[in-house]
Motif scaffolding. Structure first.
Motif, PDB file in Angstrom:
ATOM      1  N   ALA A 107       0.830  -1.205   0.000  1.00 33.59           N
ATOM      2  CA  ALA A 107       0.000   0.000   0.000  1.00 33.59           C
ATOM      3  C   ALA A 107       0.864   1.255   0.000  1.00 33.59           C
ATOM      4  CB  ALA A 107      -0.924  -0.004   1.215  1.00 33.59           C
ATOM      5  N   THR A 108       1.932   1.232   0.755  1.00 35.78           N
ATOM      6  CA  THR A 108       2.816   2.392   0.848  1.00 35.78           C
ATOM      7  C   THR A 108       3.508   2.659  -0.477  1.00 35.78           C
ATOM      8  OG1 THR A 108       3.174   1.923   3.187  1.00 35.78           O
ATOM      9  CG2 THR A 108       4.760   3.373   2.117  1.00 35.78           C
ATOM     10  N   GLY A 109       3.978   1.608  -1.123  1.00 38.62           N
ATOM     11  CA  GLY A 109       4.652   1.771  -2.402  1.00 38.62           C
ATOM     12  C   GLY A 109       3.751   2.379  -3.455  1.00 38.62           C
ATOM     13  N   ALA A 110       2.468   2.022  -3.426  1.00 39.98           N
ATOM     14  CA  ALA A 110       1.527   2.587  -4.391  1.00 39.98           C
ATOM     15  C   ALA A 110       1.406   4.096  -4.220  1.00 39.98           C
ATOM     16  CB  ALA A 110       0.161   1.922  -4.235  1.00 39.98           C
ATOM     17  N   VAL A 111       1.337   4.563  -2.984  1.00 39.60           N
ATOM     18  CA  VAL A 111       1.235   6.001  -2.732  1.00 39.60           C
ATOM     19  C   VAL A 111       2.559   6.698  -3.047  1.00 39.60           C
ATOM     20  CG1 VAL A 111       0.755   7.767  -0.992  1.00 39.60           C
ATOM     21  CG2 VAL A 111      -0.543   5.622  -0.992  1.00 39.60           C
ATOM     22  N   ALA A 112       3.666   6.049  -2.703  1.00 48.43           N
ATOM     23  CA  ALA A 112       4.973   6.639  -2.977  1.00 48.43           C
ATOM     24  C   ALA A 112       5.184   6.880  -4.468  1.00 48.43           C
ATOM     25  CB  ALA A 112       6.077   5.735  -2.431  1.00 48.43           C
ATOM     26  N   SER A 113       4.498   6.108  -5.310  1.00 45.30           N
ATOM     27  CA  SER A 113       4.691   6.234  -6.754  1.00 45.30           C
ATOM     28  C   SER A 113       4.153   7.553  -7.304  1.00 45.30           C
ATOM     29  CB  SER A 113       4.012   5.064  -7.480  1.00 45.30           C
ATOM     30  OG  SER A 113       2.595   5.145  -7.390  1.00 45.30           O
ATOM     31  N   PHE A 114       3.270   8.233  -6.559  1.00 45.02           N
ATOM     32  CA  PHE A 114       2.741   9.503  -7.079  1.00 45.02           C
ATOM     33  C   PHE A 114       2.883  10.676  -6.124  1.00 45.02           C
ATOM     34  CE2 PHE A 114      -1.105   7.567  -5.099  1.00 45.02           C
ATOM     35  CZ  PHE A 114      -1.547   8.610  -4.297  1.00 45.02           C
ATOM     36  N   ILE A 115       3.328  10.452  -4.900  1.00 42.43           N
ATOM     37  CA  ILE A 115       3.294  11.521  -3.899  1.00 42.43           C
ATOM     38  C   ILE A 115       4.248  12.666  -4.238  1.00 42.43           C
ATOM     39  CG2 ILE A 115       5.087  10.636  -2.331  1.00 42.43           C
ATOM     40  CD1 ILE A 115       1.638  12.091  -1.320  1.00 42.43           C
ATOM     41  N   GLU A 116       5.323  12.396  -4.984  1.00 47.37           N
ATOM     42  CA  GLU A 116       6.284  13.451  -5.312  1.00 47.37           C
ATOM     43  C   GLU A 116       5.639  14.589  -6.097  1.00 47.37           C
ATOM     44  OE1 GLU A 116      10.738  13.999  -7.319  1.00 47.37           O
ATOM     45  OE2 GLU A 116       9.779  12.019  -7.274  1.00 47.37           O
ATOM     46  N   ARG A 135      13.884   5.917  -3.955  1.00 47.10           N
ATOM     47  CA  ARG A 135      13.330   6.585  -5.135  1.00 47.10           C
ATOM     48  C   ARG A 135      13.652   8.074  -5.198  1.00 47.10           C
ATOM     49  NH1 ARG A 135       7.178   3.992  -5.436  1.00 47.10           N
ATOM     50  NH2 ARG A 135       7.730   1.880  -4.803  1.00 47.10           N
ATOM     51  N   GLU A 136      14.410   8.555  -4.203  1.00 43.30           N
ATOM     52  CA  GLU A 136      14.786   9.969  -4.152  1.00 43.30           C
ATOM     53  C   GLU A 136      13.553  10.884  -4.186  1.00 43.30           C
ATOM     54  OE1 GLU A 136      17.706  10.750  -7.154  1.00 43.30           O
ATOM     55  OE2 GLU A 136      19.163   9.352  -6.303  1.00 43.30           O
ATOM     56  N   ILE A 137      12.595  10.557  -3.341  1.00 49.26           N
ATOM     57  CA  ILE A 137      11.371  11.355  -3.237  1.00 49.26           C
ATOM     58  C   ILE A 137      11.578  12.411  -2.150  1.00 49.26           C
ATOM     59  CG2 ILE A 137       8.896  11.291  -2.756  1.00 49.26           C
ATOM     60  CD1 ILE A 137       8.961   8.324  -3.622  1.00 49.26           C
ATOM     61  N   PRO A 138      11.667  13.675  -2.502  1.00 45.00           N
ATOM     62  CA  PRO A 138      12.060  14.697  -1.517  1.00 45.00           C
ATOM     63  C   PRO A 138      11.024  14.963  -0.440  1.00 45.00           C
ATOM     64  CG  PRO A 138      11.453  15.720  -3.604  1.00 45.00           C
ATOM     65  CD  PRO A 138      11.476  14.241  -3.848  1.00 45.00           C
ATOM     66  N   GLY A 362      15.869  10.339   3.223  1.00 45.75           N
ATOM     67  CA  GLY A 362      14.639  10.464   4.006  1.00 45.75           C
ATOM     68  C   GLY A 362      14.429   9.290   4.943  1.00 45.75           C
ATOM     69  N   GLN A 363      15.474   8.515   5.179  1.00 51.54           N
ATOM     70  CA  GLN A 363      15.386   7.288   5.961  1.00 51.54           C
ATOM     71  C   GLN A 363      15.951   7.485   7.367  1.00 51.54           C
ATOM     72  OE1 GLN A 363      14.129   4.001   5.054  1.00 51.54           O
ATOM     73  NE2 GLN A 363      14.287   4.050   7.279  1.00 51.54           N
ATOM     74  N   ALA A 364      15.199   7.049   8.374  1.00 51.10           N
ATOM     75  CA  ALA A 364      15.705   7.017   9.744  1.00 51.10           C
ATOM     76  C   ALA A 364      16.139   5.593  10.077  1.00 51.10           C
ATOM     77  CB  ALA A 364      14.638   7.483  10.723  1.00 51.10           C
ATOM     78  N   PHE A 394      25.082   2.801   1.450  1.00 51.03           N
ATOM     79  CA  PHE A 394      24.647   1.749   0.524  1.00 51.03           C
ATOM     80  C   PHE A 394      23.303   2.112  -0.102  1.00 51.03           C
ATOM     81  CE2 PHE A 394      21.701  -1.942   0.528  1.00 51.03           C
ATOM     82  CZ  PHE A 394      22.137  -2.564  -0.629  1.00 51.03           C
ATOM     83  N   LEU A 395      22.375   2.588   0.700  1.00 50.02           N
ATOM     84  CA  LEU A 395      21.037   2.913   0.213  1.00 50.02           C
ATOM     85  C   LEU A 395      21.112   4.003  -0.856  1.00 50.02           C
ATOM     86  CD1 LEU A 395      18.128   1.973   0.978  1.00 50.02           C
ATOM     87  CD2 LEU A 395      17.956   4.041   2.359  1.00 50.02           C
ATOM     88  N   SER A 396      22.046   4.898  -0.703  1.00 48.41           N
ATOM     89  CA  SER A 396      22.191   6.012  -1.658  1.00 48.41           C
ATOM     90  C   SER A 396      22.676   5.539  -3.017  1.00 48.41           C
ATOM     91  CB  SER A 396      23.145   7.058  -1.096  1.00 48.41           C
ATOM     92  OG  SER A 396      22.648   7.625   0.101  1.00 48.41           O
ATOM     93  N   THR A 397      23.231   4.344  -3.107  1.00 45.43           N
ATOM     94  CA  THR A 397      23.736   3.835  -4.389  1.00 45.43           C
ATOM     95  C   THR A 397      22.684   3.099  -5.185  1.00 45.43           C
ATOM     96  OG1 THR A 397      24.451   1.671  -3.515  1.00 45.43           O
ATOM     97  CG2 THR A 397      25.997   3.512  -3.307  1.00 45.43           C
TER      98      THR A 397
END
Length: 399
Positions: A107-116, A135-138, A362-364, A394-397
């Motif tokens: 569910a989260t991934g679906a919203v992340a696909s358009f929230i930017e 996904r580099e979503i600011p 954006g990751q804690a 690593f995540l940044s790559t």
């Protein structure tokens, strides 16, 4: 004299009206019903609790204005379509700019696909799929670390326990559970161990005896269970009923009450849960103990261990809005979130990167912990190895 009194009363009324608090609507999209509700409903409760505390403490201060929080929550049923519809409703109909919750990865991934592309900020809680923050979503942040960050630490821990032949039973068609197992296996292999069997179950399955019977034939020296609380509890119970007497490790989270709806405490005895260091009273800070008491008093049930991810989101949002000095400019608030130090009120044990709560993705990150069921309770045993800075790099790559 009467005129003077009326004039004074009018002046006081006008001043009070001028200084009246404003309302800031914040949204929650989470699984309030269905299988994901064991995570989503406690998260929604946690947001409501934090909002109530913030309001009682004077609200959010922005310049000369004070904002009181109002929570608008919708049930996304842990379903991608329902989540997309819930968030569209929050943004388009309710005018909400700040959306919290998000317990489950699909569910989260679906919203992340358009929230930017929206004039909104998305704060993700328990959803653990790694790609959510690659996904580099600011305008997106997440309080829970990705599953493979924890899976690697779990693999090292199980290897150090001397296990060489581990059988896996999990919801392996779910991406974040699969990534946990992959990271677990990599570290287990480094120590000379191996995964001897990978058996899958659906999140709605309740009879795991066929998979467990097959696993028993593989003669493992440990079992790793990854999945939602309820099916995991059935596995732990049925393993005992089938006479499988090997250590059981899991990646599930979940409170004692949630497991005891399915299994007895005796059937759970000795089970390990290798997960981020979430709320368990024996490992809790003073903030955690206060949160447990306040949540229990407010909702009449103990909080789930992962629920503070959403509670902490709410305080992070408060601090970011105050730092940005605006509720209207979501871009400024999103930037402020990335610059935020760990708020004093949070419950989880965060590992800052460059002295900030959220990294450039954006990751804690929290510490990881080994918890064991002992005499009816999850007991914190020890920290697991966790290198937040290295994982962040690593995540940044990753594209």
């Amino acid at each position: 004299m009467r005129l003077t009194a009326i004039t004074a009363a009018f002046a006081l009324t006008a001043t009070a009206a001028f200084a009246a608090d404003k309302t800031l609507d914040i949204g929650v999209s989470d699984a309030l019903t269905g299988g994901g509700a064991v995570y989503g409903l406690p998260q929604a409760n946690a947001v409501n609790l934090a909002a109530k505390e913030i309001n009682a403490s004077g609200g959010i201060k922005v310049g000369d204005d004070t904002y009181m929080l109002k929570v608008i929550a919708y049930d996304d049923k842990a379903n991608p379509t329902e989540a997309s519809n819930a968030v569209r409703k929050l943004i388009d109909r309710d005018g909400v700019k700040y959306i919290l919750g998000f317990c489950c990865s699909g569910a989260t991934g679906a919203v992340a696909s358009f929230i930017e592309n929206e004039d909104a900020v998305m704060l993700v809680g328990n959803a653990a799929e790694r790609s959510i923050t690659t996904r580099e979503i600011p305008n997106l942040t997440r309080t829970r670390p990705p599953a493979d960050y924890t899976g690697a630490a779990a693999g090292t821990f199980v290897a150090e326990k001397g296990h060489k032949r581990v059988a896996v039973l999990g919801a392996l068609d779910v991406g974040f559970y699969a990534s946990y197992v992959d990271a677990f296996e990599k570290e287990l292999n480094k120590a000379g161990g191996e995964i001897v069997s990978r058996e899958a179950f659906g999140l709605k399955d309740r009879d795991m005896s066929p998979q467990l019977t097959k696993i028993r034939g593989q003669d493992p020296d440990a079992i790793l269970v990854v999945g939602y609380v309820e099916p995991a509890a059935f596995i732990y119970r049925q393993a005992v009923e089938l006479g499988i007497d090997v250590p059981r490790y899991g990646f599930t989270s979940g409170s004692e009450e949630q497991f005891l709806r399915v299994a007895t405490s005796e059937q759970m005895e000795g089970v390990w849960d290798l997960r981020p260091t979430e709320l368990t009273l024996l490992s809790a800070s003073e903030n955690g103990k206060a949160y447990h008491a306040n949540y229990s008093a407010e909702f009449g049930i103990a909080p789930s261990p992962s629920s503070p991810y959403a509670y902490d989101q709410t305080y992070a949002l408060k601090d970011a809005i105050e730092a940005a000095g605006t509720v209207e400019d979501t871009q400024a608030v999103a930037v402020a979130l990335r610059e935020l130090s760990v708020p004093d009120e949070v419950v989880m044990q965060y590992l800052p990167v460059d002295e900030k709560m959220f990294d450039v993705n954006g990751q804690a990150y929290t510490s990881n912990g080994a918890f064991q069921w002992q005499s009816g309770n999850w007991v914190f045993i020890q920290d697991l190895p966790s290198d937040a800075a290295a994982y962040s790099a690593f995540l940044s790559t990753i594209d």
